[in-house]
Scaffold this motif. Structure first.
Motif, PDB file in Angstrom:
ATOM      1  N   GLY A 338       0.788  -1.224   0.000  1.00  0.00           N
ATOM      2  CA  GLY A 338       0.000   0.000   0.000  1.00  0.00           C
ATOM      3  C   GLY A 338       0.821   1.275   0.000  1.00  0.00           C
ATOM      4  N   GLN A 339       2.139   1.157  -0.041  1.00  0.00           N
ATOM      5  CA  GLN A 339       2.975   2.360  -0.050  1.00  0.00           C
ATOM      6  C   GLN A 339       2.787   3.167  -1.330  1.00  0.00           C
ATOM      7  OE1 GLN A 339       7.311   2.761   1.436  1.00  0.00           O
ATOM      8  NE2 GLN A 339       7.082   0.662   0.840  1.00  0.00           N
ATOM      9  N   CYS A 340       3.057   2.540  -2.475  1.00  0.00           N
ATOM     10  CA  CYS A 340       3.070   3.269  -3.743  1.00  0.00           C
ATOM     11  C   CYS A 340       1.656   3.395  -4.296  1.00  0.00           C
ATOM     12  CB  CYS A 340       3.952   2.549  -4.756  1.00  0.00           C
ATOM     13  SG  CYS A 340       5.635   2.330  -4.184  1.00  0.00           S
ATOM     14  N   SER A 341       1.346   4.593  -4.761  1.00  0.00           N
ATOM     15  CA  SER A 341      -0.009   4.869  -5.236  1.00  0.00           C
ATOM     16  C   SER A 341      -0.439   3.902  -6.323  1.00  0.00           C
ATOM     17  CB  SER A 341      -0.076   6.292  -5.794  1.00  0.00           C
ATOM     18  OG  SER A 341       0.566   7.186  -4.937  1.00  0.00           O
ATOM     19  N   GLN A 342       0.441   3.715  -7.335  1.00  0.00           N
ATOM     20  CA  GLN A 342       0.059   2.901  -8.492  1.00  0.00           C
ATOM     21  C   GLN A 342      -0.256   1.473  -8.092  1.00  0.00           C
ATOM     22  OE1 GLN A 342       2.843   4.698  -8.235  1.00  0.00           O
ATOM     23  NE2 GLN A 342       3.590   5.420 -10.199  1.00  0.00           N
ATOM     24  N   ARG A 344      -0.963   0.268  -4.899  1.00  0.00           N
ATOM     25  CA  ARG A 344      -2.079   0.181  -3.962  1.00  0.00           C
ATOM     26  C   ARG A 344      -3.415   0.238  -4.706  1.00  0.00           C
ATOM     27  NH1 ARG A 344      -1.031   4.582  -1.111  1.00  0.00           N
ATOM     28  NH2 ARG A 344      -2.421   5.900  -2.304  1.00  0.00           N
ATOM     29  N   GLU A 345      -3.558   1.243  -5.562  1.00  0.00           N
ATOM     30  CA  GLU A 345      -4.829   1.426  -6.259  1.00  0.00           C
ATOM     31  C   GLU A 345      -4.920   0.503  -7.468  1.00  0.00           C
ATOM     32  OE1 GLU A 345      -7.062   3.259  -4.873  1.00  0.00           O
ATOM     33  OE2 GLU A 345      -5.750   4.189  -3.374  1.00  0.00           O
ATOM     34  N   GLY A 346      -3.782   0.322  -8.148  1.00  0.00           N
ATOM     35  CA  GLY A 346      -3.788  -0.441  -9.384  1.00  0.00           C
ATOM     36  C   GLY A 346      -4.079  -1.919  -9.180  1.00  0.00           C
TER      37      GLY A 346
END
Lengths: 431, 485
Positions: A338-342, A344-346
């Motif tokens: 869950g650190q990196c946006s891509q 976590r969301e991707g």
């Protein structure tokens, strides 16, 4: 043709192979003795490993000797230094280290000791995943035996070499430090700034298992197996729709078909192969027609895939690739730190889309959206490779099985389900 | 210093700072969420992508906050690949964002809004339901958390780890299920919680005290200095409709407060909005205090000071250097030693900013020759005087209503303050601007000069204190000339 020589699994089928007695009767700790009593310098050990061409078995295939040589010279950098052993195999399909941890824990300890000697490390940590109860207990017991027999601790074999090995059960470097298991950005690289900020090398279990054999039998012997760029044997864990799933030792470069047929007994129930994964879920799907590929780093790279951890997963003609992918996408969604946006969301987004397609709620535009999202997540856009691991199989499904995705969308249901079967899409965390 | 090229221009970059620092120093508006110059970089939001070329290697897109600068590096912040990577990153960040900007206090100063406008695409491609999380989770007395708006940059987590050195927040859960949480759901504590609302790049952490108070684009901002302790943090005073101070926020000052301020200072602005302000002047008459114009009130002060020999001049430690200088001249003219009320230290001292000394200009006044004395000492002295001039905001409060009320009528009390003072001995009362209404400088505990600025107009009839003091000096000098002639 003579059958290839086995060494990684040479002890594992013997009764009580995990005990010091059995280990000692079968070449155990002889390599360490040779290193400590034979006047090998640490540089010579690293040189030998370099010459052997051993590549890391954790998935990336980085040359092990080269990695060891990145550790700073202790004369110039007297900070404490560590070896962290990754015994946390967790990619779907991968279960090869488990065999070694359970059945040949002393082999690992000997590998660790030689690695520590080569890198002049005095403390090693074995990071065993929490789910591996038996492997953990076996390693812990083997360590106690080895310590009692003087193989681990101060002045091993009356030499100047001292080494302490600790078993750990939770996270890797961050986790070993007691923090959340969040990957760290590189640079700084672990060789300069690893555990507690000190020089650290991280090696996989199987990688270290190779080391004593290289010492005992020589780099040339090692190079006589496998291919030029990927020498040695490798443990292949084959699972899925095969007659005899299991972990087999084969020389690198063996064709996947040979492993499937000779070792695993072929596709089960006499069915045809539809798709296969060469090296764990993150290496993506290949069509069954490509089963002739060699299992080595370069051949698979050329085919747009990877050797990874050589965890082969076979899908027969009745299997739904979309459903298999949906399960894998859910895994990455669940495992993303869950650190990196891509990432976590991707990972969540991919999982949602595959689930919709499998359940019959897919849209035509979803297929290109999958590719576009995977391009936004990887390659190299995040701190660690988990986003890549989710993007690669996504690309592979769109590339090789686009027709199957389209059939799901057009029919509004999974074509591999009979009419009276309810949707089998696994229920995700957000359903 | 390391020489690198940013957008075609050669720049000297600090080798100990990440590339993004050099980019911002050069004026390239590289977006950022997780990066904050005052916190340990983690490189997790991945928005600060720029294109970097080194030597013969082909250019690659990297995150500027985790890339060290190296000699000869060629950086293109405007490369197509960098823009595409940022657009992709924003699409992921916006996928579950509630887009409730119309009711979000952060709107107008939100980095997610701003960078989406600059880089993002007009439309989202997601048809998945948005995540439903807690929208108003109280994290204590100061902060409210909106988990749906949060983009998990972890600045708030690192603020407590890096700045106050007492971890209070963490990221709980994994992956898309991550949320910001306090440990064991305990409320936040400490005097620095308000900073979370400043460093939060989105509207996830907002101040309870600022929620739904104003749209930020209607706030008029003035650069000033906090007066709640002798640290004198640089602040921005933000005023709605030229009338009401709605919030105080820290301003970056590398020598004093860096990016931070304490909650005591941050929430001290109610004082600036307090009603019942003094206007031009009040004189003691038969029917109590009667309103008069400023000249009349100043004449009265001048007359009292001229007639009596045993005078006292007492300043508030909120006086600026400029006001202090004039008051010192006045005191010299009267032949008295200027002094100021020295309030006792409070228990707010910490090792970050708060000094525990509530006097913002103690050091400055001492440099001007003022002597600090306690309220009690001063009341005792005053009781023996014929007249006393009390000058500056909060002077009545600092000397204490009780002490002032106890003074005999023989002491002719004259005060220049923001709010009324009640005492039988009171003869003249003049209004004066408070710290949000006047200009000047304070000298902080370490000798740094902080400027205070007028952020809103003073009440009608009130004028700059220096002018009152100069007028008084002129009145006394006029008398001197008369005597001479």
């Amino acid at each position: 043709m003579k059958s290839p020589e086995l060494y990684l699994l040479s002890r594992t089928n013997r009764p009580d192979s995990h005990t010091l007695d059995v280990f000692r009767r079968h070449e155990g700790y002889q390599a360490l003795e040779r290193v400590l009593k034979g006047g090998f310098s640490p540089q010579e050990v690293i040189g030998m490993v370099k010459d052997s061409g051993l590549r890391g078995r954790g998935g990336a295939g980085f040359p092990t000797g080269l990695k060891w040589s990145f550790m700073p010279d202790p004369e110039k950098d007297p900070r404490p230094r560590y070896l962290a052993v990754n015994a946390d195999e967790s990619e779907p399909g991968t279960c090869k280290d488990r065999v070694l941890l359970e059945k040949d824990p002393h082999g690992l300890i000997e590998g660790i000791l030689i690695a520590c000697y080569a890198m002049q490390v005095k403390t090693a940590y074995v990071y065993v995943r929490g789910e591996y109860r038996l492997p953990h207990d076996r390693v812990a017991k083997a360590l106690a035996e080895a310590r009692a027999a003087g193989w681990v601790g101060e002045n091993i074999l009356d030499s100047d070499f001292s080494c302490e090995i600790c078993g750990e059960e939770t996270g890797l470097m961050e986790s070993l430090e007691g923090k959340r298991g969040h990957p760290r950005p590189k640079p700084p690289f672990p060789a300069g700034f690893g555990l507690w900020g000190q020089p650290t090398t991280v090696n996989n279990v199987e990688t270290l298992h190779n080391v004593p054999f290289i010492i005992l039998r020589g780099a040339e012997w090692y190079r006589s197996m496998g291919t030029e760029k990927s020498p040695g044997n490798i443990l292949v864990g084959i699972s899925g729709h095969v007659e005899r799933p299991g972990v087999y030792e084969v020389p690198l470069g063996t064709s996947a078909q040979k492993i499937l047929e000779d070792h695993a007994g072929g596709v089960w129930k006499g069915r045809k192969l539809k798709a296969w994964i060469p090296g764990g879920s993150s290496t993506g799907f290949l069509p069954g027609s490509q089963i002739g590929l060699s299992m080595d780093h370069d051949s698979l790279k050329e085919a747009g895939s990877m050797l990874g951890t050589a965890a082969m997963i076979m899908l027969d003609e009745t299997a739904c690739v979309v459903r298999a992918m949906q399960v894998m996408a859910r895994f990455y969604d669940h495992e993303s730190c869950g650190q990196c946006s891509q990432c976590r969301e991707g990972t969540e987004w991919l999982s949602q889309i595959f689930r919709r397609i499998e359940c019959g709620d897919g849209r035509v535009e979803d297929i290109d959206l999958l590719t576009s999202l995977a391009n936004g997540m990887a390659p190299g856009k995040t701190i660690c490779a988990l986003a890549d691991a989710a993007a690669i199989p996504t690309h592979s499904v769109v590339r090789h099985f686009r027709a199957e995705l389209e059939a799901h969308v057009e029919q509004g249901r999974c074509p591999y389900l009979s009419n009276d079967q309810p949707s089998q899409a696994t229920v995700g965390a957000h359903a | 210093m390391t020489k690198i090229i940013i957008d075609g221009q050669e720049v000297e970059a600090d080798p100990h700072k990440p590339l993004i620092h050099a980019c911002h120093g050069h004026g390239s508006d590289v977006p950022m969420y997780c990066y904050h110059p005052g916190l340990t970089p983690v490189g997790s939001c991945r928005i600060c992508q720029v294109e970097v070329q080194q030597g013969e290697m082909p250019p690659r897109v990297v995150v500027a906050c985790r890339t060290p600068v190296s000699e000869g590096m060629v950086v293109n912040t405007d490369a197509a690949g960098a823009h595409e990577a940022r657009r992709q990153c924003l699409e992921f960040l916006l996928k579950n964002h509630p887009l409730d900007c119309p009711i979000c206090d952060k709107a107008g100063e939100c980095d997610l809004q701003d960078f989406s406008f600059a880089e993002g695409q007009g439309e989202g491609r997601s048809v998945e339901p948005r995540r439903k999380l807690e929208k108003r989770k109280s994290l204590g007395d100061v902060i409210v958390l909106d988990q749906e708006r949060c983009i998990l940059c972890s600045r708030c987590v690192r603020f407590f780890e890096d700045v106050t050195h007492k971890a209070q927040l963490t990221v709980a859960g994994m992956g898309a299920r991550s949320v910001i949480s306090t440990f064991a759901d305990r409320p936040l504590t400490g005097n620095y919680q308000g900073n979370l609302a400043d460093i939060c790049p989105v509207g996830a952490l907002t101040l309870k005290k600022f929620r739904f108070q104003a749209r930020v684009w209607n706030l008029h901002k003035s650069f000033s200095t906090c007066g709640e302790c002798s640290r004198g943090c640089s602040i921005s005073v933000e005023v709605l409709r030229r009338r009401e101070v709605k919030r105080l926020r820290p301003r970056y000052n590398p020598e004093v407060n860096r990016w931070w301020m304490c909650d005591t200072g941050r929430f001290s602005f109610d004082r600036f909005n307090r009603a019942g302000r003094l206007g031009a002047g009040l004189l003691a008459g038969r029917r109590g205090m009667e309103a008069v114009d400023r000249e009349r009130a100043l004449d009265e002060v001048g007359d009292i000071l001229r007639v009596h020999a045993h005078n006292e001049v007492i300043a508030s430690p909120w006086l600026t250097q400029e006001e202090g200088q004039e008051l010192a001249r006045l005191a010299q003219r009267l032949g008295v030693e200027p002094c100021f009320v020295s309030p006792p230290a409070n228990d707010l001292e910490d090792d970050l900013l708060h000094t525990g000394d509530p006097s913002p200009n103690r050091r400055g006044l001492e440099e001007l020759g003022f002597v600090g004395r306690t309220a009690r000492e001063l009341i005792e002295t005053l009781a023996q005087r014929e007249s006393a001039l009390l000058v500056g905001e909060r002077i009545g409060e600092l000397l204490g209503a009780e002490g002032l009320a106890s003074l005999p009528r023989s002491v002719r009390l004259m005060a220049i303050d923001t709010h009324p003072i009640e005492a039988p001995a009171l003869r003249v009362l003049l209004g004066t601007p408070d710290a949000s209404e006047r200009e000047g400088t304070w000298v902080n505990v370490d000798g740094h000069v902080g400027r205070i600025a007028s952020a809103k107009p003073a009440p009608e009839g009130v004028r700059v204190l220096c002018r009152d003091l100069v007028d008084l000096i002129e009145r006394l000098e006029g008398q001197g000339q008369e005597t001479l002639s």
